[in-house]
Design a protein around this motif. Structure first.
Motif, PDB file in Angstrom:
ATOM      1  N   ILE A 158      -9.179  -2.218  -0.213  1.00  0.00           N
ATOM      2  CA  ILE A 158      -8.373  -3.176   0.539  1.00  0.00           C
ATOM      3  C   ILE A 158      -9.319  -3.995   1.336  1.00  0.00           C
ATOM      4  CG2 ILE A 158      -6.471  -3.451   1.964  1.00  0.00           C
ATOM      5  CD1 ILE A 158      -5.707  -0.649   1.666  1.00  0.00           C
ATOM      6  N   TYR A 213       0.753  -1.202   0.030  1.00  0.00           N
ATOM      7  CA  TYR A 213       0.023  -0.123  -0.140  1.00  0.00           C
ATOM      8  C   TYR A 213       0.697   1.259   0.244  1.00  0.00           C
ATOM      9  CZ  TYR A 213      -3.304   3.618   1.445  1.00  0.00           C
ATOM     10  OH  TYR A 213      -4.396   4.569   1.276  1.00  0.00           O
ATOM     11  N   THR A 241      -9.118   5.681  -0.730  1.00  0.00           N
ATOM     12  CA  THR A 241      -9.149   4.304  -0.230  1.00  0.00           C
ATOM     13  C   THR A 241     -10.356   3.832   0.857  1.00  0.00           C
ATOM     14  OG1 THR A 241      -6.581   4.376  -0.074  1.00  0.00           O
ATOM     15  CG2 THR A 241      -7.496   2.553   0.857  1.00  0.00           C
TER      16      THR A 241
END
Length: 375
Positions: free
Chosen positions: A235, A221, A258
């Motif tokens: 994720i 990441y 994210t």
């Protein structure tokens, strides 16, 4: 027809393959009765914690040692003898269950349960057809035993490998690893991304390490957020609470939009909504990605079976290799900048995928049952 499925919950792939096939059968065949047993846990929960706990700990702390054992067990008769003795003892413990359920067919999705069935058949304690579903992309001797009536394998290349190991071609069926019917059901990409408040017009990367959230996900990441391209990231942290907590801290000031998700049963939706999967090459994960037509960047393979899975993906140009995940930003940058290569990888994934695995397995089971007396 009564079907007993024996698996072992090491990781998630073996059990998930069994669940996928059961789900398909129950959805499409009313006259089937299917039972899944977590074999070692059924025999002895304490033994299960010891064996599976030691296995998972070795993967996290000493993956190279695990890889050495895996490779030695392919050729070293002493290791095979040890596993044979252990599985022989365990086979007698599972025998009463088999007698009680009285299945027409038994399916195994793990090498341990496959060897137990082979032992019981060899001693004439059971006589029903036994089928093994191999959940990786290469054959290993731990999977291969006498008295198995059918091997379901993930790809055509494995036929040649198994012939070289003296497995009869008549019992090898390259139908693919079963995946949940959800993966063959289309899900709207825009709907999935909108539900996460993500941009439907932006490239989306999916980063995951299997159901256990293993591998150098944090390092990968950190590499991703330094790439000078505008994209967003999803994720999947799996059951790894420590990873989930670390990611929540790390992404607070991230330059990339994210979304972090813990353990989920909607992996299918996220795969269909993304443009690239960055993952460890577990057997079931890559099968799901192939069915989803999703190009892959693979990292941190477990020495042994996952390294073999990685070799298969790289050979067929459906993945790039990030090795341990360190210093991978340039490779990801080049791939995202080359839509032609990405599209070729997507095409290759679809070509290699076997979305009709469950559909093809059922006629085989019916045929084995019908011709039981000829086996």
């Amino acid at each position: 027809m009564k079907i007993l499925m024996l698996s072992v919950s090491a990781g998630g792939g073996h059990m998930n393959a069994a669940i996928a096939l059961k789900t398909y059968i129950c959805k499409n065949y009313n006259h089937f009765e299917v039972e899944i047993i977590d074999t070692i846990k059924y025999i002895n929960p304490i033994l299960d914690k010891l064996i599976i706990g030691s296995y998972l700990k070795s993967l996290k702390l000493s993956p190279n040692i695990f890889g050495m054992i895996y490779n030695y067990s392919e050729t070293d008769q002493n290791i095979s003898t040890i596993t044979n003795k252990v599985n022989e003892l365990l086979s007698y413990k599972i025998h009463p269950l088999i007698e009680s359920f009285n299945p027409d067919i038994i399916i195994s999705t793990h090498p341990f349960s496959t060897e137990m069935l082979s032992i019981l058949k060899g001693k004439d304690l059971i006589d029903m057809p036994c089928v093994t579903i191999m959940t990786d992309y290469s054959s290993h001797n731990l999977w291969l035993h006498p008295n198995v009536n059918a091997y379901i394998v993930s790809n055509d290349t494995m036929i040649k490998e198994m012939l070289e190991k003296n497995v009869c071609e008549d019992v090898i069926f390259p139908y693919g690893i079963p995946v949940s019917p959800d993966f063959t059901t289309p899900h709207n990409k825009s709907t999935t991304l909108s539900s996460l408040d993500l941009n439907c017009d932006k490239d989306t990367l999916l980063l995951m390490g299997g159901s256990l959230g293993m591998g150098n996900i944090l390092d990968v990441y950190n590499e991703l957020i330094s790439i000078p391209i505008d994209f967003q990231i999803i994720i999947l942290a799996g059951k790894n609470d420590k990873l989930l907590s670390s990611l929540n801290e790390l992404t607070c000031n991230s330059s990339k939009e994210t979304r972090i998700i813990g353990f989920t049963k909607e992996v299918n939706k996220y795969m269909q909504a993304c443009d690239l999967l960055i993952t460890k090459p577990g057997g079931l994960t890559i099968t799901e990605a192939l069915v989803s037509g999703l190009p892959m960047a693979i990292f941190s393979p477990i020495p042994g079976q996952e390294e073999k899975n990685a070799e298969f993906l790289l050979k067929h140009n459906v993945a790039i290799d990030l090795y341990d995940g360190f210093n991978c930003k340039d490779k990801i940058y080049r791939l995202l900048n080359n839509k032609k290569v990405l599209n070729e990888m997507k095409f290759n994934a679809i070509k290699l995928s076997k979305p009709d695995s469950c559909k093809n397995i059922l006629p085989l089971l019916e045929s084995l049952h019908k011709n039981k007396n000829e086996i």
